[in-house]
Design a protein around this motif. Structure first.
Motif, PDB file in Angstrom:
ATOM      1  N   GLU A 169      14.832   4.996   5.415  1.00 42.84           N
ATOM      2  CA  GLU A 169      15.945   4.984   4.462  1.00 42.84           C
ATOM      3  C   GLU A 169      15.519   5.287   3.033  1.00 42.84           C
ATOM      4  OE1 GLU A 169      15.334   2.234   6.522  1.00 42.84           O
ATOM      5  OE2 GLU A 169      16.693   2.968   8.062  1.00 42.84           O
ATOM      6  N   ALA A 170      14.248   5.386   2.793  1.00 38.58           N
ATOM      7  CA  ALA A 170      13.734   5.640   1.446  1.00 38.58           C
ATOM      8  C   ALA A 170      13.658   7.148   1.193  1.00 38.58           C
ATOM      9  CB  ALA A 170      12.358   5.006   1.284  1.00 38.58           C
ATOM     10  N   ASP A 171      13.308   7.499  -0.032  1.00 39.99           N
ATOM     11  CA  ASP A 171      13.093   8.891  -0.395  1.00 39.99           C
ATOM     12  C   ASP A 171      11.610   9.168  -0.512  1.00 39.99           C
ATOM     13  OD1 ASP A 171      15.741   9.732  -0.567  1.00 39.99           O
ATOM     14  OD2 ASP A 171      15.915   9.191  -2.680  1.00 39.99           O
ATOM     15  N   GLY A 172      11.221  10.379  -0.142  1.00 39.95           N
ATOM     16  CA  GLY A 172       9.877  10.855  -0.389  1.00 39.95           C
ATOM     17  C   GLY A 172       9.839  11.541  -1.744  1.00 39.95           C
ATOM     18  N   HIS A 173       8.745  12.234  -2.016  1.00 34.79           N
ATOM     19  CA  HIS A 173       8.553  12.886  -3.304  1.00 34.79           C
ATOM     20  C   HIS A 173       8.135  14.336  -3.072  1.00 34.79           C
ATOM     21  CE1 HIS A 173       6.126  13.358  -7.231  1.00 34.79           C
ATOM     22  NE2 HIS A 173       7.395  13.535  -7.499  1.00 34.79           N
ATOM     23  N   TYR A 174       8.847  15.283  -3.687  1.00 32.27           N
ATOM     24  CA  TYR A 174       8.644  16.718  -3.538  1.00 32.27           C
ATOM     25  C   TYR A 174       8.254  17.282  -4.892  1.00 32.27           C
ATOM     26  CZ  TYR A 174      10.312  21.603  -2.897  1.00 32.27           C
ATOM     27  OH  TYR A 174      10.447  22.971  -2.832  1.00 32.27           O
ATOM     28  N   HIS A 228      -2.378  11.644   6.902  1.00 31.35           N
ATOM     29  CA  HIS A 228      -1.332  10.766   7.431  1.00 31.35           C
ATOM     30  C   HIS A 228      -1.241   9.433   6.688  1.00 31.35           C
ATOM     31  CE1 HIS A 228      -0.014  13.111  10.832  1.00 31.35           C
ATOM     32  NE2 HIS A 228      -1.270  13.326  11.186  1.00 31.35           N
ATOM     33  N   HIS A 229      -2.278   9.055   5.955  1.00 34.67           N
ATOM     34  CA  HIS A 229      -2.334   7.711   5.373  1.00 34.67           C
ATOM     35  C   HIS A 229      -2.662   7.744   3.882  1.00 34.67           C
ATOM     36  CE1 HIS A 229      -2.084   6.255   9.447  1.00 34.67           C
ATOM     37  NE2 HIS A 229      -3.062   7.073   9.769  1.00 34.67           N
ATOM     38  N   ALA A 230      -1.900   8.503   3.117  1.00 35.94           N
ATOM     39  CA  ALA A 230      -2.111   8.567   1.670  1.00 35.94           C
ATOM     40  C   ALA A 230      -1.393   7.405   0.992  1.00 35.94           C
ATOM     41  CB  ALA A 230      -1.586   9.888   1.119  1.00 35.94           C
ATOM     42  N   SER A 233       1.913   6.679   3.281  1.00 33.14           N
ATOM     43  CA  SER A 233       2.757   7.613   4.021  1.00 33.14           C
ATOM     44  C   SER A 233       2.068   8.981   4.008  1.00 33.14           C
ATOM     45  CB  SER A 233       4.161   7.697   3.422  1.00 33.14           C
ATOM     46  OG  SER A 233       4.156   8.373   2.194  1.00 33.14           O
ATOM     47  N   PRO A 234       2.466   9.862   4.922  1.00 34.26           N
ATOM     48  CA  PRO A 234       1.847  11.185   4.955  1.00 34.26           C
ATOM     49  C   PRO A 234       2.073  11.971   3.658  1.00 34.26           C
ATOM     50  CG  PRO A 234       2.950  10.733   7.022  1.00 34.26           C
ATOM     51  CD  PRO A 234       3.349   9.634   6.068  1.00 34.26           C
ATOM     52  N   LEU A 235       1.059  12.723   3.296  1.00 33.63           N
ATOM     53  CA  LEU A 235       1.084  13.599   2.122  1.00 33.63           C
ATOM     54  C   LEU A 235       0.589  14.963   2.576  1.00 33.63           C
ATOM     55  CD1 LEU A 235       1.122  14.155  -1.010  1.00 33.63           C
ATOM     56  CD2 LEU A 235      -1.226  13.304  -1.038  1.00 33.63           C
ATOM     57  N   GLN A 236       1.290  16.007   2.202  1.00 34.28           N
ATOM     58  CA  GLN A 236       0.862  17.359   2.552  1.00 34.28           C
ATOM     59  C   GLN A 236       1.039  18.300   1.371  1.00 34.28           C
ATOM     60  OE1 GLN A 236       3.057  16.019   5.322  1.00 34.28           O
ATOM     61  NE2 GLN A 236       4.532  15.828   3.694  1.00 34.28           N
ATOM     62  N   ILE A 237       0.163  19.294   1.332  1.00 33.06           N
ATOM     63  CA  ILE A 237       0.209  20.294   0.271  1.00 33.06           C
ATOM     64  C   ILE A 237      -0.122  21.659   0.854  1.00 33.06           C
ATOM     65  CG2 ILE A 237      -2.208  19.961  -0.395  1.00 33.06           C
ATOM     66  CD1 ILE A 237      -1.284  20.512  -3.323  1.00 33.06           C
ATOM     67  N   THR A 238       0.518  22.673   0.310  1.00 30.68           N
ATOM     68  CA  THR A 238       0.171  24.058   0.614  1.00 30.68           C
ATOM     69  C   THR A 238      -0.135  24.734  -0.708  1.00 30.68           C
ATOM     70  OG1 THR A 238       1.663  24.068   2.512  1.00 30.68           O
ATOM     71  CG2 THR A 238       0.941  26.209   1.681  1.00 30.68           C
ATOM     72  N   LEU A 287       3.012  23.700  -3.292  1.00 25.52           N
ATOM     73  CA  LEU A 287       4.148  22.882  -2.870  1.00 25.52           C
ATOM     74  C   LEU A 287       3.568  21.667  -2.176  1.00 25.52           C
ATOM     75  CD1 LEU A 287       7.126  22.242  -2.121  1.00 25.52           C
ATOM     76  CD2 LEU A 287       6.793  23.674  -0.106  1.00 25.52           C
ATOM     77  N   LEU A 288       4.004  20.482  -2.592  1.00 22.47           N
ATOM     78  CA  LEU A 288       3.549  19.272  -1.918  1.00 22.47           C
ATOM     79  C   LEU A 288       4.710  18.320  -1.750  1.00 22.47           C
ATOM     80  CD1 LEU A 288       3.205  16.569  -3.923  1.00 22.47           C
ATOM     81  CD2 LEU A 288       1.300  17.887  -4.774  1.00 22.47           C
ATOM     82  N   TRP A 289       4.585  17.459  -0.779  1.00 23.82           N
ATOM     83  CA  TRP A 289       5.515  16.346  -0.665  1.00 23.82           C
ATOM     84  C   TRP A 289       4.849  15.195   0.041  1.00 23.82           C
ATOM     85  CZ3 TRP A 289       6.499  20.434   2.760  1.00 23.82           C
ATOM     86  CH2 TRP A 289       6.594  20.116   4.099  1.00 23.82           C
ATOM     87  N   GLN A 290       5.309  14.010  -0.333  1.00 29.92           N
ATOM     88  CA  GLN A 290       4.870  12.781   0.330  1.00 29.92           C
ATOM     89  C   GLN A 290       6.077  12.203   1.035  1.00 29.92           C
ATOM     90  OE1 GLN A 290       2.639  10.011  -2.054  1.00 29.92           O
ATOM     91  NE2 GLN A 290       1.924   8.960  -0.213  1.00 29.92           N
ATOM     92  N   ASP A 291       5.890  11.897   2.310  1.00 28.90           N
ATOM     93  CA  ASP A 291       6.982  11.377   3.119  1.00 28.90           C
ATOM     94  C   ASP A 291       7.473  10.041   2.586  1.00 28.90           C
ATOM     95  OD1 ASP A 291       6.263  13.531   4.661  1.00 28.90           O
ATOM     96  OD2 ASP A 291       5.946  12.387   6.487  1.00 28.90           O
TER      97      ASP A 291
END
Length: 164
Positions: A90-95, A57-59, A5-10, A81-85
């Protein structure tokens, strides 16, 4: 097929001596400012771009845990700050938000990084402090459950980025 799922960080703040460790972490998870390009064409070769989003997009699922742990270990004075979609809707991501000298806050989230506060943690905390007023709870135990201090520090960085 592996679960991704996508992973992003700032990265909001980082002392210059930690920039190489931060860049190595970003590269090792194939994160780039231009998510549409192959990682081989988007390596972080210049200076670290504070306040900009790096993503992939594909972590692999769980990469958010690994990236957060690596940065806290190798770049302990770097605010991020990071989160993975979520893997599916219906699932939860990770913040994960981390600000040195303020703390860390982890929660589940949606695909936009919007927090899902754990209701059982909230109820448990309120039940353990029945004599506190709402204001007292928010100023005390609520800070931990809701991540208030860390999220306020991140909001200050985000506002500074917008104002720049």
């Amino acid at each position: 097929m592996s679960s991704q799922s996508p992973l992003q960080i700032t990265i909001y703040e980082s002392p210059e001596h930690e920039h190489p460790a931060v860049r190595r972490a970003i590269e090792s998870f194939d994160l780039a400012t231009d998510w549409g390009m192959p990682p081989s064409r988007t390596r972080t070769t210049g200076p670290l771009r504070l306040g900009e989003s790096y993503g992939n997009h594909h972590a692999p699922l769980g990469a958010s845990d690994d990236l957060a742990a690596r940065l806290r270990k190798d770049a302990p004075d770097t605010a991020f700050l990071l989160w993975q979609d979520p893997y599916f809707e219906e699932a939860d991501g990770h913040y994960v938000a981390y600000v040195p000298r303020v703390g860390a806050f982890e929660s589940s989230c949606n695909a936009n990084g919007g927090l899902h506060i754990d209701l059982s943690d909230l109820i448990s905390s309120l039940a353990e402090t029945p004599t506190l007023t709402a204001a007292q709870w928010l100023a005390g135990p609520g800070q931990t459950v809701l991540g208030t201090r860390v999220r306020e520090a991140i909001a200050t960085y985000e506002q500074a980025t917008v104002d720049a």
